[in-house]
Motif scaffolding. Structure first.
Motif, PDB file in Angstrom:
ATOM      1  N   VAL A  28     -67.482  35.361 -14.271  1.00 28.03           N
ATOM      2  CA  VAL A  28     -68.115  36.124 -13.195  1.00 28.03           C
ATOM      3  C   VAL A  28     -67.298  37.388 -12.953  1.00 28.03           C
ATOM      4  O   VAL A  28     -66.083  37.324 -12.750  1.00 28.03           O
ATOM      5  CB  VAL A  28     -68.217  35.282 -11.897  1.00 28.03           C
ATOM      6  N   TYR A  29     -67.979  38.534 -12.973  1.00 31.00           N
ATOM      7  CA  TYR A  29     -67.327  39.822 -12.814  1.00 31.00           C
ATOM      8  C   TYR A  29     -68.130  40.658 -11.835  1.00 31.00           C
ATOM      9  O   TYR A  29     -69.328  40.478 -11.686  1.00 31.00           O
ATOM     10  CB  TYR A  29     -67.238  40.555 -14.160  1.00 31.00           C
ATOM     11  N   ARG A  30     -67.457  41.590 -11.190  1.00 37.71           N
ATOM     12  CA  ARG A  30     -68.150  42.466 -10.241  1.00 37.71           C
ATOM     13  C   ARG A  30     -67.998  43.907 -10.686  1.00 37.71           C
ATOM     14  O   ARG A  30     -66.887  44.392 -10.899  1.00 37.71           O
ATOM     15  CB  ARG A  30     -67.564  42.278  -8.842  1.00 37.71           C
ATOM     16  N   ASN A  31     -69.128  44.589 -10.831  1.00 38.59           N
ATOM     17  CA  ASN A  31     -69.165  46.004 -11.206  1.00 38.59           C
ATOM     18  C   ASN A  31     -68.321  46.305 -12.435  1.00 38.59           C
ATOM     19  O   ASN A  31     -67.664  47.341 -12.508  1.00 38.59           O
ATOM     20  CB  ASN A  31     -68.707  46.888 -10.037  1.00 38.59           C
ATOM     21  N   LEU A  32     -68.328  45.416 -13.384  1.00 37.91           N
ATOM     22  CA  LEU A  32     -67.505  45.568 -14.583  1.00 37.91           C
ATOM     23  C   LEU A  32     -68.095  46.633 -15.495  1.00 37.91           C
ATOM     24  O   LEU A  32     -69.255  46.561 -15.873  1.00 37.91           O
ATOM     25  CB  LEU A  32     -67.426  44.228 -15.338  1.00 37.91           C
ATOM     26  N   SER A  33     -67.304  47.633 -15.831  1.00 41.39           N
ATOM     27  CA  SER A  33     -67.750  48.660 -16.775  1.00 41.39           C
ATOM     28  C   SER A  33     -67.004  48.550 -18.100  1.00 41.39           C
ATOM     29  O   SER A  33     -67.406  49.156 -19.081  1.00 41.39           O
ATOM     30  CB  SER A  33     -67.574  50.055 -16.174  1.00 41.39           C
ATOM     31  N   ASP A  34     -65.919  47.786 -18.107  1.00 42.43           N
ATOM     32  CA  ASP A  34     -65.168  47.562 -19.338  1.00 42.43           C
ATOM     33  C   ASP A  34     -65.814  46.428 -20.132  1.00 42.43           C
ATOM     34  O   ASP A  34     -66.607  45.663 -19.596  1.00 42.43           O
ATOM     35  CB  ASP A  34     -63.718  47.182 -19.010  1.00 42.43           C
ATOM     36  N   PRO A  35     -65.460  46.287 -21.405  1.00 42.65           N
ATOM     37  CA  PRO A  35     -66.001  45.162 -22.176  1.00 42.65           C
ATOM     38  C   PRO A  35     -65.604  43.810 -21.551  1.00 42.65           C
ATOM     39  O   PRO A  35     -64.550  43.696 -20.915  1.00 42.65           O
ATOM     40  CB  PRO A  35     -65.353  45.331 -23.556  1.00 42.65           C
ATOM     41  N   ILE A  36     -66.442  42.825 -21.764  1.00 40.42           N
ATOM     42  CA  ILE A  36     -66.126  41.469 -21.306  1.00 40.42           C
ATOM     43  C   ILE A  36     -64.863  41.023 -22.042  1.00 40.42           C
ATOM     44  O   ILE A  36     -64.748  41.203 -23.252  1.00 40.42           O
ATOM     45  CB  ILE A  36     -67.289  40.493 -21.631  1.00 40.42           C
ATOM     46  N   PRO A  37     -63.902  40.455 -21.324  1.00 41.42           N
ATOM     47  CA  PRO A  37     -62.679  40.005 -21.987  1.00 41.42           C
ATOM     48  C   PRO A  37     -62.951  38.888 -23.000  1.00 41.42           C
ATOM     49  O   PRO A  37     -63.950  38.177 -22.881  1.00 41.42           O
ATOM     50  CB  PRO A  37     -61.813  39.474 -20.834  1.00 41.42           C
ATOM     51  N   PRO A  38     -62.072  38.731 -23.987  1.00 40.01           N
ATOM     52  CA  PRO A  38     -62.239  37.645 -24.959  1.00 40.01           C
ATOM     53  C   PRO A  38     -62.377  36.303 -24.234  1.00 40.01           C
ATOM     54  O   PRO A  38     -61.664  36.023 -23.278  1.00 40.01           O
ATOM     55  CB  PRO A  38     -60.951  37.694 -25.786  1.00 40.01           C
ATOM     56  N   GLY A  39     -63.317  35.500 -24.694  1.00 40.10           N
ATOM     57  CA  GLY A  39     -63.553  34.198 -24.080  1.00 40.10           C
ATOM     58  C   GLY A  39     -64.311  34.278 -22.767  1.00 40.10           C
ATOM     59  O   GLY A  39     -64.476  33.272 -22.081  1.00 40.10           O
ATOM     60  N   ILE A  71     -76.886  39.037 -16.824  1.00 40.31           N
ATOM     61  CA  ILE A  71     -76.458  37.808 -17.498  1.00 40.31           C
ATOM     62  C   ILE A  71     -76.256  38.191 -18.954  1.00 40.31           C
ATOM     63  O   ILE A  71     -77.169  38.719 -19.595  1.00 40.31           O
ATOM     64  CB  ILE A  71     -77.516  36.696 -17.376  1.00 40.31           C
ATOM     65  N   LEU A  72     -75.052  37.965 -19.471  1.00 40.67           N
ATOM     66  CA  LEU A  72     -74.737  38.326 -20.845  1.00 40.67           C
ATOM     67  C   LEU A  72     -74.227  37.119 -21.602  1.00 40.67           C
ATOM     68  O   LEU A  72     -73.477  36.304 -21.060  1.00 40.67           O
ATOM     69  CB  LEU A  72     -73.652  39.415 -20.880  1.00 40.67           C
ATOM     70  N   LEU A  73     -74.606  37.031 -22.859  1.00 44.60           N
ATOM     71  CA  LEU A  73     -74.062  35.970 -23.704  1.00 44.60           C
ATOM     72  C   LEU A  73     -73.970  36.450 -25.131  1.00 44.60           C
ATOM     73  O   LEU A  73     -74.666  37.366 -25.541  1.00 44.60           O
ATOM     74  CB  LEU A  73     -74.904  34.701 -23.596  1.00 44.60           C
ATOM     75  N   GLN A  74     -73.066  35.834 -25.852  1.00 44.22           N
ATOM     76  CA  GLN A  74     -72.947  36.073 -27.278  1.00 44.22           C
ATOM     77  C   GLN A  74     -73.674  34.942 -27.972  1.00 44.22           C
ATOM     78  O   GLN A  74     -73.499  33.769 -27.619  1.00 44.22           O
ATOM     79  CB  GLN A  74     -71.488  36.099 -27.713  1.00 44.22           C
TER      80      GLN A  74
END
Length: 143
Positions: A28-39, A71-74
């Protein structure tokens, strides 16, 4: 002195963020503009929206506020991305309706629509899938 609408908005967004953190197995992230961290996948990104004054009286103002979730997923070799997105979305909706007033902070909390679904592909197969959902609520501030 009356509580400014920006302070009330921040309290609402913090309450939503705290509620989202109860979802197990989802970053869960808020206003994230950077890439999703590993894992960090699957992930929900809570995005601030806007607010407009709807009704005013001599002792209170009513605002309608919007905010969104990505909602993002790999994609993996297991569950189909669409199935996984639908599962996370269903959990999100159930969670949001578990406390429809966000601890007494809002009224009329509702999903107002799916805005976008995006699939990135590499070598002919989905590698990242995302969907954006918008919600709105009302909040009151004393004048």
């Amino acid at each position: 002195m009356a509580e400014p609408p920006v302070d009330a908005r921040e309290q609402i967004m913090a309450a939503v963020h705290t509620l989202l953190q109860t979802l197990t197995g989802i970053g869960v992230y808020r206003n994230l503009s950077d890439p999703i961290p590993p894992g960090g996948y699957p992930a929900i990104i809570l995005m601030d929206g806007d607010h407009e004054q709807e009704i005013g009286s001599f002792d209170e103002s009513v605002y309608t506020m919007t905010f969104g979730f990505f909602i993002l997923l790999q994609a993996t070799g297991g569950i189909a991305p669409g199935t996984q997105l639908n599962s996370i979305w269903a959990r999100l909706v159930k969670l949001m309706h578990s406390d429809g007033s966000l601890g007494g902070r809002v009224s009329n909390l509702q999903e107002v629509g799916l805005l976008d679904t995006d699939i990135e592909e590499s070598e002919g197969r989905a590698t990242l899938q995302s969907t954006e959902h918008r919600w709105q609520c009302q909040f009151h501030t004393p004048v």
